[in-house]
Design a protein around this motif. Structure first.
Motif, PDB file in Angstrom:
ATOM      1  N   HIS A 116     -11.232  -5.727  -2.560  1.00 44.42           N
ATOM      2  CA  HIS A 116     -10.596  -4.422  -2.786  1.00 44.42           C
ATOM      3  C   HIS A 116     -11.312  -3.626  -3.871  1.00 44.42           C
ATOM      4  N   TYR A 119      -6.287   0.742   1.621  1.00 42.80           N
ATOM      5  CA  TYR A 119      -7.123  -0.369   2.062  1.00 42.80           C
ATOM      6  C   TYR A 119      -6.309  -1.655   2.018  1.00 42.80           C
ATOM      7  N   SER A 159      -4.941  -1.784  -1.806  1.00 44.54           N
ATOM      8  CA  SER A 159      -5.309  -0.779  -2.799  1.00 44.54           C
ATOM      9  C   SER A 159      -5.138   0.603  -2.201  1.00 44.54           C
TER      10      SER A 159
END
Length: 219
Positions: free
Chosen positions: A13, A42, A61
């Motif tokens: 991430h 994400y 994220s």
């Protein structure tokens, strides 16, 4: 915009947020290149972390674009999407973190795996060599190679048990995984770099003929 990842272990991430930032910024003026995108979410189900209560948490994220931050109601909408996803996938509410944290890789277990693949997965689950110094790692590696040589080189010595040969092969695979983790060049584990005491430790109980073949000198 939602990006899903379930296969690529390299796409952490942190890396994805940096990539999105670089992609979204115009290099000439620093402005956002995609004004029609409010948020980028994400979600990686390839990266997981065990929380203190034993619950498994996936990495998620959110990249906030200026157009999304300018209208608060949009943030509330994103929060609802994230909360709904968390309940569907984990059965619990999302755990927020402002600082980056480490996630383990989710390994896909195939119905049939080669021996070295099993050993590789085994080491990722238990990296027991991680605390060894590079010098100690060299000793373990050279010793394992020497034991393997008892099996694969012709000589008048007694061949080791099949279990010992397999264990040495397993150790070599584990050391390769550890060198990959640290970014160590395998040439740094060369037996020529052993000190005199380390040399005796590795070869002291092995047949002198084998030691001569491997190193050109006696222990």
């Amino acid at each position: 915009c939602v990006i899903l990842n379930a296969y690529l272990m390299e796409y952490t991430h942190d890396l994805m947020m940096k990539m999105i930032y670089r992609k979204s910024k115009d290099k000439t003026n620093g402005r956002n290149r995609y004004s029609d995108i409010d948020f980028i979410i994400y979600i990686s189900e390839k990266h997981i972390q065990l929380l203190e209560n034993g619950r498994a948490a996936f990495a998620l994220s959110v990249y906030e674009c200026p157009s999304g931050l300018s209208e608060p109601w949009k943030s509330q909408f994103i929060d609802r999407i994230i909360a709904a996803w968390s309940f569907v996938r984990t059965g619990h509410s999302i755990v927020e973190q402002t600082k980056s944290s480490e996630f383990d890789i989710v390994h896909d277990i195939q119905s049939s795996m080669k021996r070295h693949e099993i050993w590789s997965l085994e080491y990722h689950r238990n990296p027991y060599l991680s605390n060894l110094s590079a010098e100690h790692l060299r000793i373990v590696f050279v010793r394992a190679v020497a034991v393997l040589s008892l099996t694969f080189l012709k000589g008048g010595w007694q061949k080791p048990r099949a279990e010992d040969t397999e264990e040495a092969m397993r150790t070599c695979q584990h050391i390769i995984e550890e060198t990959n983790r640290r970014g160590i060049d395998l040439r740094e584990l060369n037996g020529d770099l052993l000190g005199s005491e380390e040399f005796k430790l590795v070869y002291g109980d092995l047949p002198p003929d084998l030691t001569m073949i491997l190193t050109g000198r006696h222990a």
